[in-house]
Design a protein around this motif. Structure first.
Motif, short mmCIF file in Angstrom:
data_model
loop_
_atom_site.label_atom_id
_atom_site.label_comp_id
_atom_site.label_asym_id
_atom_site.label_seq_id
_atom_site.Cartn_x
_atom_site.Cartn_y
_atom_site.Cartn_z
N UNK A 1 -20.04 -4.25 84.45
CA UNK A 1 -20.14 -3.85 83.04
C UNK A 1 -19.28 -4.79 82.20
N UNK B 1 -18.30 -3.77 78.56
CA UNK B 1 -17.28 -2.73 78.50
C UNK B 1 -15.91 -3.33 78.78
N UNK C 1 -14.72 -5.27 75.79
CA UNK C 1 -14.36 -4.31 74.74
C UNK C 1 -12.96 -3.72 75.02
N UNK D 1 -9.34 -4.06 73.00
CA UNK D 1 -8.49 -2.94 72.57
C UNK D 1 -7.07 -3.09 73.10
N UNK E 1 -6.10 -0.88 88.42
CA UNK E 1 -7.18 -1.19 89.37
C UNK E 1 -8.50 -0.98 88.65
N UNK E 2 -9.38 -1.97 88.72
CA UNK E 2 -10.66 -1.84 88.01
C UNK E 2 -11.76 -1.26 88.88
N UNK E 3 -11.56 -1.23 90.18
CA UNK E 3 -12.62 -0.70 91.05
C UNK E 3 -11.99 -0.20 92.34
N UNK F 1 0.84 2.76 87.13
CA UNK F 1 -0.23 2.23 87.99
C UNK F 1 -1.42 3.16 87.82
N UNK F 2 -2.49 2.65 87.27
CA UNK F 2 -3.63 3.52 86.96
C UNK F 2 -4.93 2.91 87.46
N UNK F 3 -5.93 3.77 87.53
CA UNK F 3 -7.25 3.39 88.00
C UNK F 3 -8.22 3.56 86.84
N UNK F 4 -8.77 2.45 86.34
CA UNK F 4 -9.78 2.53 85.30
C UNK F 4 -9.29 2.00 83.96
N UNK F 5 -10.26 1.61 83.16
CA UNK F 5 -9.93 0.99 81.86
C UNK F 5 -9.43 2.01 80.85
N UNK F 6 -10.10 3.15 80.76
CA UNK F 6 -9.66 4.14 79.78
C UNK F 6 -8.27 4.67 80.11
N UNK F 7 -7.97 4.97 81.39
CA UNK F 7 -6.59 5.33 81.72
C UNK F 7 -5.60 4.21 81.38
N UNK G 1 -4.97 4.50 77.76
CA UNK G 1 -4.13 5.67 77.50
C UNK G 1 -2.68 5.39 77.89
N UNK H 1 -6.19 9.60 88.08
CA UNK H 1 -6.23 8.15 87.87
C UNK H 1 -4.85 7.52 87.99
N UNK I 1 -2.34 6.07 90.09
CA UNK I 1 -2.34 5.57 91.47
C UNK I 1 -1.02 5.87 92.16
N UNK J 1 -11.65 7.87 86.37
CA UNK J 1 -11.43 6.43 86.18
C UNK J 1 -12.60 5.75 85.49
N UNK K 1 -14.19 6.91 82.95
CA UNK K 1 -14.33 7.39 81.58
C UNK K 1 -14.56 6.21 80.63
N UNK L 1 -22.00 0.50 79.11
CA UNK L 1 -22.40 -0.91 79.05
C UNK L 1 -23.67 -1.04 78.21
#
Lengths: 708, 468
Positions: free
Chosen positions: A14, A17, A20, A24, A101-103, A122-128, A131, B96, B98, B309, B311, B318
C-alpha cells in the motif's frame, strides 16, 4: 524533533498509504528513517519524507557462514539478523524515540531493537506510530522509561553472547553435517556409525539423522542416506521421525517396483504427522500429508502392477495403520442424515444416474429405466469433458480437508451442484465408488435414497475411505467376493448405520454373441482384454505352451490394448517378460495380437476356447461374452480370491474353473478332443451364460433398487 | 450515569431500590466508537425511561483504543441514571505495543493469534472473544449477588455474552432477552447457514433461544430465518430495526450549491468487500468524467477503516488514497456530536454495504432521514433496498459494477440539484418510522410488561423444569 525508525520486512503493498503516513509523520515533527529488507528504490519515497535503507546492503557479502545462517532462519529472524548486522540500522535504532514494525516479518526485529533501546516506543503499524508521535508531543516521556539508558539491559547482552556462542556451535555442526562434508566417503561412514551410537537422546538423534539424510541426498548419495537411516531407525520410537527417515527408502522401493518392507512404519508416521498438524497450528497442511499416506497405501505397484496385493492378502492388517490412526477415525466419521430416505407416494419414482468415470457398465441399466413410462430419469455425467467435471478437480485433497474439518467450501459447492437434482430425485445411483460418491456424501441427501455401485478397482484405492457411508443407503457389488473384500477393507460398510449390501450381476446384452464358429476355432484360444497387469496374459502363454506340447495346432489370439510398461517399474518388468515370451511364440505363429477391436462378436467367431487368466476380477464380462458366443470357458481360479468363501468358483460353474496352467490345458485338451465334444461343450456354456447372465434375466433383479 | 472501572458495581444515587433491575450485557457501549454503540445507548436509555435500574456491563475504555477508538460525545446522550461496569477485558489480538509482545509472539505474530483463538474456542465457540467467558460469567453472578437482577439483556456480538446469560439463568433463573441484531446461525454476508445445528455454536444458540423471554433481530429476513429454524421460538422473535438517532440529522433539509461543486458523502465503518469499493470509485471516476454536474465534485469518505495495526493501513485505504485525483478524500471518523454537521455539508450520499438479503446496515435509516439522494452500492437483493424502496430520492436500483454505479452517481447528482425543498422535506418524512426510539420503545415496553406480569418467569419456570 522525534526520531522514528520504521522497519519493513516485506515490500509494502500500500505505497500510497505509506507515503501519506510518512507525510503526516514529517508534518508532526518527526525525522523518519525507513529500513527495508529489500531494495526500497521501487517505493519512490521522496527524500524529504524519509531516509531509506536496504538493510545490510553493505553486509550482504558478510561472509559465507553468516549468509548460510541467515538462509536457514525463519523470515522474521532473517530480518532481525540482517538488521542487527547493519551499522546504519543499529545507529538509527539507538537514537530512535519510536520504533515501528510495518508488517509481520518486521515485528521480531523491532522487538529485538526495543530490547536494546529501552527508551523508545515500539509499535506495530502506521496509525499506532502516528498515535505514538501524538502522545509524545502531548505528554513528556514516561518518567520510568526516560530513566532507562538507551542501551541494552545486561540480560539482553548476556543473551546475545549466549546466542553467538550457540550460533558458532551450530555453524560448526552445520559444516560437519552439511552437503559438502557428505561428499567425502570417510565422513559419511563416520556419521553412519555416529548417528546410531548409543547414549544420544532420541530427539537429538532424530534431528541429527534427518539433517544427515538431507545432506547425503543433496550430495547425491541417497544410498548412504538410506543405509544411515536403517541403522538409526531401530533407536527411534517417534512415529513421525521414523517416517521421515524411512520415507526415501520406501519411495525408492516403490519406484523400483518393489513392496517396501517399512511401508507400514512410514504410513503410520505420516498419519501421526497429519494429526499433529491438524490439531496444531497448521491444520491446512494436514490434507497433503494424509494424501501422501494414502498414496503410499494404495500405490499402484502394490495393487495393480504385480500379481498379488497385500491388501487382498490381509485387508484388515494391511489397512490397520489407517483405521487405527486418529486421522483414519476422522475420515471414517459418520455424519448421518437428518431424515430417512422415503419412497415416492402418488407419482412415478424419479431416478438420477450419476457417473464420474465412464458409463461402460451403466448403459443397459439406464436404457431400461429410461424406457419405462412409469419411471422418470435424469443423468448427471461428471466424466472427463463434461461441463461439471471441474468439480472433481483436486477432489481428493478437498475431500480429505472436508472430512478432517467436518465442513468446507467444497461441501457448499457439493450442495450447489447436487442440491437441485437431489431435491428432485427419489433415488440416486452412483456408478463407481470414486470421487463423485465421496463428493455426494458431503451433503445430507434429505429424503433421497443413495445407491453406490463398487466394481473392483475402487476396492484397491482410497476412494471408499473418503465416502461417508452413513449417507449411503444401498451398496451394490457385482460379485460376492468383491463385497467380502470391500467389507474387510472398509469396516464401516457393516454395523449400525451401514448401507444395505447387494450383489447384482453386471448388465450385459449377450444375445448378440452367439454365432457360427470358423473351422479353425476349435484350436484357437482367446483372451479378450489384456490392458492391466492383473489380466496376467503370461498365464495364457503358459497354457498355450502346455497345449502345444500335445498338439501344435493350438494357438492364441490376444485382443485389446496392451499393458503399458511406463506405468511403473513393476509394470515394466512384467511387460518385458511378456514381450520376451511373445517373441518366441509369435515367431512360431502361435500367437496373434489383434489390438483394440470394436467387433468383438465377429472376433469371437474365430475363438473356440475363451480364457480368464486374471489374478483378480470382479466378474469378467469378456469371459462371459466369450462363453455366450459358444467358446469353451476356462477360468483361472483368480488368486486374489482363491480358496475363500467366495471366488471364481462361486461366480461360475465349478467345472469352468482351474487352478494351474496344466489343469487348464487338461480341460481344453479334453473338451476339444473332437469337433463334436468341443461344439457340445461350447453350446452348454452358451446356454448357461444366456440363461444366467443375460440382461433379460438379470434386469428384474435391479427393480427393487430402482423401484422400491 | 456512574462508571466503575473495576468489577465492583456503583449503583446510581438516583436509584430508589424499588425499581426493577436489568443487567445489560453491552460490550461496545459508549464511549466505544462502534456503530453498535448507538443501538446499545438507546436500548439502555429506553429501559431507564421505562422504570428500570440499568447496569451496563462492557469492557474498559482503553481496550477500544485498539479497535475503532473512543467517541466521548456518544456518552453525553447516555441517561445519567445508568450504571456502567467496565470489565478489565481487552482484545489481545489488536495489541500494537510491541513491548507487550512475548518473544514468541514477535517471531510469529499470526501464529500467536491463531493459537490464542484456538484456546478461546475451547471455552466458547467464538474465536476472538471466547476467552472472555469466565470473566463475564463471574461478573454477572457478582452483580446479581450485589443486587438481584429481574432481567438480563444480552446484545451480540460478542456471542460469548450468551455464556454469561445462560449461567445466570441456570443458577438464578433470571429471565433474559437476546438482542441478536444480525443473528448468529445465519450468514448475513454470504447468505445461508453459518453453522449447523449439531455444531457447538448450534447447541448454544438452540438452548439460549429455547428459554429466552424475547429475541430481537434487525430485519425481517433474519427474523424469518429464526422462525423457520426454531418454530417453537417464533412467537418470541421480534424485529427491532436499527433506525437513526434524531440528533444525528440536520434540522433543516440541505440545499446544494452546484456552483461550488457537489459533495457526496459516505459515513460508516468501511468493511465492505474491496472489489465493491473499487467499483464504486471507478463508477465515481466515470460519472465525474461524463456528467457536467459532477465536474469538480468531491466524494468525502468518513468513518473507521481497519483495526489494530492495520488501522487506516489496509487495501481499502490504499484504494481511497489512490483516488485522490478524483476528488476522493478520507477524513477519519466523525464524533457522534458532529454527525449532523457532516450530513449538513453533503449533497448526496453513497451507501456502500456488504451482504445481501439478510443485511440492512444501520446507516440506511440515517441516510434516508438526512433527506439526501442515495446511491446504492450493494447487492440487488439486499434488505437496504427493501428499506429504500419507497424513498423518493433513491438513485437506485443498486449496482455493484462501475457502469451501473456511474449511472447512479449521475442520477443522484440530478436529484440533488433538481429536487425542491418541499420534496426534500417529504423524503425526510419517509424515514420518520425508522427513528431509533420509535423502534426500541415498543420492544422495551413489551419486555417490561412481560416481566411485570410474571409471564416470562412462568413460562421459563415451566421450561426450566426440564433443566433441573
Amino acid at each position: 524533533m522525534t526520531n522514528v525508525l520504521l522497519v519493513a520486512g516485506s515490500r509494502p503493498t500500500r505505497p500510497t498509504v505509506l507515503v501519506d503516513a510518512l507525510t503526516k509523520l514529517r508534518d508532526g515533527g518527526a525525522t523518519v528513517t525507513l529500513a527495508c529488507d529489500f531494495d526500497p528504490s521501487g517505493l519512490e519515497i521522496p527524500a524529504d519524507l524519509a531516509e531509506t535503507r536496504n538493510i545490510g546492503e553493505d553486509g550482504r557479502s558478510g561472509g559465507l557462514v553468516f549468509r548460510q545462517l541467515v538462509r536457514g532462519a525463519a523470515r522474521p529472524v532473517q530480518v532481525w539478523m540482517r538488521a542487527s548486522h547493519d551499522p546504519w540500522v543499529r545507529r538509527h535504532a539507538r537514537s530512535a524515540e519510536i520504533l515501528v514494525a510495518l508488517d509481520n516479518n518486521a515485528v521480531h526485529a523491532v522487538w529485538q531493537l526495543a530490547q536494546r533501546n529501552r527508551r523508545a516506543d515500539a509499535v506495530f503499524g502506521l496509525t499506532p506510530a502516528l498515535k505514538a508521535l501524538d502522545d509524545r508531543r502531548a505528554r513528556p516521556e514516561p518518567a520510568k522509561r526516560s530513566a532507562l539508558p538507551s542501551a541494552p539491559s545486561p540480560a539482553v547482552l548476556a543473551g546475545d553472547a549466549a546466542r553467538r556462542a550457540s550460533a558458532a556451535a551450530r555453524l560448526a555442526g552445520m559444516a560437519a553435517t552439511g552437503r559438502r562434508a557428505m561428499t567425502v566417503s570417510p565422513v559419511r561412514s563416520m556419521w553412519r556409525v555416529a548417528a546410531a551410537a548409543p547414549g544420544i537422546p532420541e530427539r537429538r538423534r532424530a534431528a541429527l539423522a534427518l539433517r544427515l539424510q538431507g545432506s547425503m541426498i543433496k550430495a547425491g548419495k541417497p544410498g548412504a542416506a538410506m543405509a544411515m537411516a536403517e541403522r538409526v531407525v531401530p533407536k527411534v520410537t517417534d512415529a513421525r521421525a521414523r517416517a521421515a527417515l524411512l520415507g526415501p527408502a520406501v519411495d525408492r522401493d516403490l519406484a523400483a517396483g518393489r513392496v517396501p518392507p517399512t511401508l507400514r512404519d512410514v504410513v503410520k508416521g505420516e498419519l501421526a504427522r497429519a494429526e499433529a498438524l491438524h490439531t496444531g497450528s497448521h491444520p491446512g497442511q494436514a490434507p497433503p500429508v494424509v494424501g501422501r499416506a494414502l498414496d503410499l497405501l494404495f500405490h499402484r505397484v502394490l495393487h495393480y502392477d504385480r500379481l498379488s496385493s497385500p491388501l487382498s492378502d490381509d485387508p484388515a492388517g494391511f489397512l490397520a495403520p489407517l483405521h487405527d490412526s486418529a486421522v483414519g477415525r476422522r475420515l471414517a466419521a459418520a455424519n448421518g442424515r437428518e431424515t430417512p430416505a422415503e419412497a415416492p407416494v402418488g407419482r412415478p419414482p424419479r431416478l438420477l444416474f450419476l457417473t464420474g468415470l465412464n458409463d461402460n457398465f451403466l448403459t443397459p441399466i439406464r436404457e431400461r429405466y429410461d424406457a419405462m413410462p412409469d419411471v422418470e430419469t435424469r443423468h448427471l455425467d461428471m466424466s472427463p469433458g463434461t461441463p461439471v467435471r471441474s468439480f472433481l478437480n483436486n477432489g481428493r485433497a478437498k475431500l480429505i480437508a472436508h472430512r478432517l474439518m467436518g465442513q468446507s467450501k467444497y461441501g457448499q459447492e457439493a450442495q450447489q451442484l447436487f442440491g437441485p437434482d437431489m431435491e428432485w430425485a427419489d433415488t440416486v445411483f452412483v456408478d463407481w465408488c470414486a470421487v463423485p460418491a465421496g463428493l455426494l456424501s458431503l451433503i445430507d441427501p434429505g429424503t433421497t435414497r443413495v445407491v453406490v455401485r463398487l466394481h473392483s478397482f475402487e476396492a484397491f484405492t482410497w476412494w471408499p475411505h473418503l465416502v461417508d457411508f452413513s449417507r449411503v443407503d444401498d451398496m451394490v457389488f457385482v460379485s460376492e467376493h468383491l463385497r467380502d473384500l470391500a467389507v474387510a477393507a472398509v469396516p464401516r460398510l457393516t454395523g449400525p448405520g451401514a448401507p444395505r449390501l447387494h450383489v447384482l450381476t453386471n448388465a450385459m446384452d449377450l444375445r448378440r454373441y452367439p454365432a457360427e464358429k470358423t473351422p479353425d476355432a476349435r484350436f484357437t484360444l482367446g483372451l479378450v482384454g489384456i490392458g492391466a497387469i492383473a489380466k496376467d496374459p503370461r498365464w495364457a502363454l503358459e497354457v498355450l505352451r502346455e497345449l502345444r506340447r500335445a498338439d501344435e495346432r493350438y494357438n492364441l489370439v490376444l485382443v485389446g490394448k496392451e499393458p503399458s510398461p511406463d506405468a511403473s517399474a513393476a509394470a515394466k518388468e512384467y511387460c518385458t517378460a511378456f514381450e520376451r515370451d511373445l517373441a518366441e511364440l509369435e515367431g512360431l505363429g502361435a500367437v496373434r495380437r489383434l489390438g483394440q477391436r470394436d467387433d468383438i462378436p465377429k472376433v469371437l467367431t474365430e475363438v473356440g476356447v475363451i480364457l480368464s487368466t486374471s489374478v483378480r476380477e470382479s466378474f469378467h464380462c469378456a469371459l462371459v461374452e466369450g462363453a455366450a458366443s459358444g467358446a469353451v470357458p476356462v477360468v483361472r481360479d483368480w488368486p486374489f480370491f482363491a480358496g475363500r468363501a467366495h471366488s471364481a468358483r462361486t461366480v461360475f460353474p465349478d467345472e469352468w474353473v482351474v487352478g494351474t496352467p496344466a489343469e487348464a490345458a487338461q480341460r481344453i485338451l479334453a473338451l476339444t478332443a473332437t469337433d463334436e465334444a468341443w461344439r457340445a461343450a461350447g453350446q452348454a456354456a452358451a446356454d448357461h451364460a444366456l440363461a444366467t447372465y443375460d440382461w433379460d434375466v438379470v434386469a428384474p433383479t435391479y427393480d427393487p433398487i430402482f423401484k422400491p | 450515569m456512574e462508571r466503575s472501572a473495576t468489577n465492583l458495581v456503583h449503583r446510581s444515587p438516583d436509584s430508589t431500590g424499588s425499581r426493577p433491575h436489568v443487567i445489560y450485557l453491552a460490550i461496545g457501549f459508549p464511549p466505544a466508537a462502534k456503530s453498535s454503540a448507538y443501538r446499545m445507548r438507546e436500548t439502555a436509555n429506553q429501559f431507564a425511561a421505562a422504570g428500570w435500574d440499568v447496569t451496563v456491563v462492557t469492557i474498559r475504555q482503553e481496550s477500544w483504543e485498539r479497535e475503532y477508538g473512543l467517541d466521548h460525545t456518544l456518552s453525553a446522550g447516555v441517561d445519567p441514571r445508568i450504571t456502567i461496569v467496565e470489565l478489565p477485558l481487552e482484545r489481545a489480538d489488536l495489541e500494537t505495543d510491541i513491548r507487550k509482545f512475548s518473544a514468541a509472539r514477535s517471531l510469529r505474530p499470526r501464529d500467536w493469534i491463531y493459537q490464542q483463538r484456538q484456546q478461546s474456542l475451547k471455552l466458547f465457540p467464538e474465536p476472538v472473544f471466547g476467552s472472555w467467558r469466565p470473566a463475564l460469567e463471574q461478573a454477572v453472578l457478582r452483580l446479581h449477588r450485589e443486587r438481584p437482577a429481574d432481567l438480563l439483556v444480552a446484545t451480540c456480538v460478542p456471542y460469548v455474552n450468551l455464556a454469561a446469560t445462560w449461567r445466570l439463568w441456570q443458577e438464578h433463573r433470571v429471565p433474559y432477552v437476546v438482542d441478536f441484531r444480525d443473528g448468529w446461525s445465519v450468514d448475513v454476508i454470504n447468505g445461508g447457514e453459518a453453522f449447523t445445528r449439531d455444531s457447538v455454536s448450534g447447541g448454544w444458540e438452540a438452548k439460549l433461544l429455547g428459554d429466552a423471554a424475547a429475541f430481537w433481530c434487525v430485519n425481517e429476513p433474519i427474523a424469518e430465518w429464526y422462525r423457520e429454524r426454531y418454530p417453537d421460538v417464533a412467537p418470541r422473535v421480534r424485529v427491532v430495526r436499527n433506525g437513526f438517532d434524531r440528533d444525528s440529522i440536520p434540522a433543516e433539509p440541505h440545499r446544494p450549491d452546484p456552483g461550488a461543486g457537489l459533495t457526496f458523502g459516505y459515513l460508516g465503518a468501511l468493511n465492505l468487500p474491496l472489489p465493491l469499493l473499487k467499483a464504486t470509485l471507478e463508477g465515481w471516476h466515470a460519472a465525474r468524467e461524463s456528467e457536467p454536474l459532477l465536474a469538480g465534485a468531491r466524494f468525502e469518505v468518513r468513518g473507521h477503516v481497519g483495526a489494530g495495526w492495520a488501522r487506516e493501513d489496509n487495501p481499502h485505504m490504499e484504494a481511497l488514497r489512490a483516488a485522490a485525483a478524483d476528488g476522493v478524500t478520507f477524513g477519519g471518523p466523525v464524533p457522534k456530536a458532529e454527525v449532523a454537521q457532516a450530513y449538513a455539508r453533503w449533497d448526496a450520499l453513497v451507501l456502500m454495504v456488504t451482504g445481501g438479503r439478510y443485511m440492512t446496515s444501520g446507516k440506511v435509516y440515517e441516510f434516508m432521514a438526512a433527506g439526501l439522494p442515495v446511491v446504492s452500492a450493494h447487492e440487488v437483493e439486499h434488505d437496504a433496498a427493501t428499506v429504500l424502496a419507497d424513498y423518493p430520492l433513491w438513485a437506485g436500483p443498486p449496482a455493484m459494477d462501475a457502469a451501473g454505479l456511474a449511472h447512479a452517481f449521475r442520477l443522484a447528482a440530478h436529484k440533488a440539484v433538481e429536487t425542491s425543498d418541499a420534496d426534500r422535506a417529504a423524503a425526510r418524512r419517509t424515514a420518520d418510522r425508522y427513528a431509533r426510539d420509535t423502534q426500541l420503545e415498543p420492544a422495551v415496553r413489551e419486555v417490561t410488561e412481560l416481566i411485570r406480569s410474571g409471564g416470562a418467569t412462568v413460562s421459563r419456570q415451566a421450561a426450566g423444569e426440564g433443566h433441573q
